[in-house]
Design an enzyme around this catalytic site. Structure first.
Site, PDB file in Angstrom:
ATOM      1  N   ASP A   1       4.911   6.445 -11.580  1.00 35.06           N
ATOM      2  CA  ASP A   1       5.753   6.759 -12.543  1.00 35.06           C
ATOM      3  C   ASP A   1       6.746   5.653 -13.021  1.00 35.06           C
ATOM      4  O   ASP A   1       6.364   4.639 -12.828  1.00 35.06           O
ATOM      5  CB  ASP A   1       6.637   7.930 -12.000  1.00 35.06           C
ATOM      6  CG  ASP A   1       7.877   7.476 -11.000  1.00 35.06           C
ATOM      7  OD1 ASP A   1       7.883   6.437 -10.580  1.00 35.06           O
ATOM      8  OD2 ASP A   1       8.527   8.363 -10.459  1.00 35.06           O
ATOM      9  N   HIS A   2       7.751   6.026 -13.693  1.00 34.46           N
ATOM     10  CA  HIS A   2       8.485   5.005 -14.306  1.00 34.46           C
ATOM     11  C   HIS A   2       9.198   3.825 -13.304  1.00 34.46           C
ATOM     12  O   HIS A   2       9.251   2.973 -13.475  1.00 34.46           O
ATOM     13  CB  HIS A   2       9.458   5.496 -15.328  1.00 34.46           C
ATOM     14  CG  HIS A   2      10.538   6.233 -14.566  1.00 34.46           C
ATOM     15  ND1 HIS A   2       9.846   7.608 -14.160  1.00 34.46           N
ATOM     16  CD2 HIS A   2      11.580   6.558 -14.252  1.00 34.46           C
ATOM     17  CE1 HIS A   2      10.786   8.447 -13.649  1.00 34.46           C
ATOM     18  NE2 HIS A   2      11.942   7.876 -13.661  1.00 34.46           N
TER      19      HIS A   2
ATOM     20  N   THR B   1      10.282   6.157  -4.141  1.00 27.72           N
ATOM     21  CA  THR B   1      10.287   6.027  -2.931  1.00 27.72           C
ATOM     22  C   THR B   1       9.075   6.291  -2.032  1.00 27.72           C
ATOM     23  O   THR B   1       8.785   5.963  -0.745  1.00 27.72           O
ATOM     24  CB  THR B   1      11.243   7.535  -2.165  1.00 27.72           C
ATOM     25  OG1 THR B   1      10.474   8.549  -2.698  1.00 27.72           O
ATOM     26  CG2 THR B   1      12.647   7.256  -2.569  1.00 27.72           C
ATOM     27  N   GLY B   2       8.130   6.785  -2.861  1.00 30.11           N
ATOM     28  CA  GLY B   2       6.650   6.810  -2.453  1.00 30.11           C
ATOM     29  C   GLY B   2       6.614   8.389  -1.872  1.00 30.11           C
ATOM     30  O   GLY B   2       5.484   8.781  -1.462  1.00 30.11           O
TER      31      GLY B   2
ATOM     32  N   ARG C   1     -13.236   9.210  18.082  1.00 29.39           N
ATOM     33  CA  ARG C   1     -12.608  10.248  18.605  1.00 29.39           C
ATOM     34  C   ARG C   1     -11.934  10.852  17.742  1.00 29.39           C
ATOM     35  O   ARG C   1     -11.159  12.015  17.377  1.00 29.39           O
ATOM     36  CB  ARG C   1     -11.729   9.877  19.697  1.00 29.39           C
ATOM     37  CG  ARG C   1     -10.518   8.907  19.540  1.00 29.39           C
ATOM     38  CD  ARG C   1      -9.988   8.630  20.792  1.00 29.39           C
ATOM     39  NE  ARG C   1      -8.839   7.901  20.760  1.00 29.39           N
ATOM     40  CZ  ARG C   1      -8.565   6.472  20.494  1.00 29.39           C
ATOM     41  NH1 ARG C   1      -9.509   5.859  20.295  1.00 29.39           N
ATOM     42  NH2 ARG C   1      -7.565   5.823  20.235  1.00 29.39           N
ATOM     43  N   HIS C   2     -11.618   9.878  16.605  1.00 29.81           N
ATOM     44  CA  HIS C   2     -10.780  10.369  15.385  1.00 29.81           C
ATOM     45  C   HIS C   2     -11.293  11.122  14.209  1.00 29.81           C
ATOM     46  O   HIS C   2     -10.835  11.911  13.659  1.00 29.81           O
ATOM     47  CB  HIS C   2     -10.035   9.100  14.710  1.00 29.81           C
ATOM     48  CG  HIS C   2      -9.346   8.209  15.588  1.00 29.81           C
ATOM     49  ND1 HIS C   2      -8.333   8.651  16.061  1.00 29.81           N
ATOM     50  CD2 HIS C   2      -9.661   7.024  16.186  1.00 29.81           C
ATOM     51  CE1 HIS C   2      -7.519   7.604  17.131  1.00 29.81           C
ATOM     52  NE2 HIS C   2      -8.593   6.703  16.882  1.00 29.81           N
TER      53      HIS C   2
ATOM     54  N   HIS D   1      -6.989   5.214  12.222  1.00 30.93           N
ATOM     55  CA  HIS D   1      -6.907   6.582  12.947  1.00 30.93           C
ATOM     56  C   HIS D   1      -6.965   7.793  12.049  1.00 30.93           C
ATOM     57  O   HIS D   1      -7.523   8.665  12.567  1.00 30.93           O
ATOM     58  CB  HIS D   1      -5.428   6.778  13.819  1.00 30.93           C
ATOM     59  CG  HIS D   1      -5.760   5.933  14.963  1.00 30.93           C
ATOM     60  ND1 HIS D   1      -4.886   6.102  16.257  1.00 30.93           N
ATOM     61  CD2 HIS D   1      -6.559   4.902  15.486  1.00 30.93           C
ATOM     62  CE1 HIS D   1      -5.078   5.161  17.277  1.00 30.93           C
ATOM     63  NE2 HIS D   1      -6.198   4.276  16.813  1.00 30.93           N
ATOM     64  N   ASN D   2      -6.452   7.744  10.862  1.00 36.21           N
ATOM     65  CA  ASN D   2      -6.341   8.771   9.960  1.00 36.21           C
ATOM     66  C   ASN D   2      -7.465   8.643   8.798  1.00 36.21           C
ATOM     67  O   ASN D   2      -7.419   9.634   7.796  1.00 36.21           O
ATOM     68  CB  ASN D   2      -4.754   8.793   9.279  1.00 36.21           C
ATOM     69  CG  ASN D   2      -4.083   8.932  10.461  1.00 36.21           C
ATOM     70  OD1 ASN D   2      -3.294   8.032  10.688  1.00 36.21           O
ATOM     71  ND2 ASN D   2      -3.924   9.927  11.303  1.00 36.21           N
TER      72      ASN D   2
ATOM     73  N   CYS E   1       6.003   5.295  -6.704  1.00 30.99           N
ATOM     74  CA  CYS E   1       7.281   5.764  -7.363  1.00 30.99           C
ATOM     75  C   CYS E   1       8.509   5.083  -6.872  1.00 30.99           C
ATOM     76  O   CYS E   1       8.412   4.096  -6.195  1.00 30.99           O
ATOM     77  CB  CYS E   1       7.220   7.426  -7.009  1.00 30.99           C
ATOM     78  SG  CYS E   1       7.142   8.210  -5.553  1.00 30.99           S
TER      79      CYS E   1
ATOM     80  N   GLY F   1       7.390  11.499  -3.462  1.00 28.76           N
ATOM     81  CA  GLY F   1       7.131  12.395  -4.370  1.00 28.76           C
ATOM     82  C   GLY F   1       5.454  12.299  -4.452  1.00 28.76           C
ATOM     83  O   GLY F   1       4.766  13.129  -4.467  1.00 28.76           O
TER      84      GLY F   1
END
Ligand code: RB5
Length: 143
Positions: free
Chosen positions: A9-10, A66-67, A131-132, A97-98, A64, A69
């Site tokens: 965004d801006h 803060t990251g 396992r992940h 892991h994710n 953005c 939104g």
């Protein structure tokens, strides 16, 4: 070469430009915005999430203020695993892991050089699988 969809965004525009100009190891698909004119982060999140889900790019990056939104918006899409990383360690664990496929960054939180580090760690750290894997599969069954 990895393809990466990127949007902001801006509030994230300047940091997005800095990343696009300084990370030369990947090919960016820059969906905008292209100025600091006010915009709504869900709009860019939608475009980048779709490019990732349609496998037109390997990863997505959204910036953005803060990251936050961008992460909330992107994680509404089934199959998107977005992380708002504030350190190289979190970026690396989010990949290992994710199997995170989308990185969000807060331009008002993260200094440009740290952002470059986080982006590079994120883009070049492989998923460990094992396992992940079953945990990732469970994610798509939630809700
Ligand atoms: C814009 O002022 C700001 O709210 C936005 O960039 C983002 O930080 C929202 O999460």
């Amino acid at each position: 070469m990895r393809k990466v969809a990127i949007g902001s965004d801006h509030a994230g525009f300047a940091l997005k430009s800095f990343i696009v100009n300084n990370v030369t190891e990947v090919e960016f698909v820059d969906i905008g915005v292209f100025s600091e004119q006010k915009s709504d982060y869900p709009d860019q999140a939608q475009e980048v999430a779709k490019l990732v889900l349609e496998r037109k790019t390997d990863f997505g990056i959204l910036i953005c203020g803060t990251g936050v939104g961008m992460a909330i918006a992107a994680n509404r899409y089934k199959g998107i695993r977005a992380v708002n990383a504030q350190s190289g360690f979190v970026a690396s664990m989010a990949r290992k892991h994710n199997d995170a496929n989308l990185l969000t960054i807060g331009s008002r939180v993260i200094a440009p050089q740290l952002a470059l580090h986080i982006v590079k760690v994120f883009l070049f750290t492989p998923f460990e699988g094992g396992r992940h894997l079953k945990r990732i599969e469970k994610l798509d069954k939630l809700g």
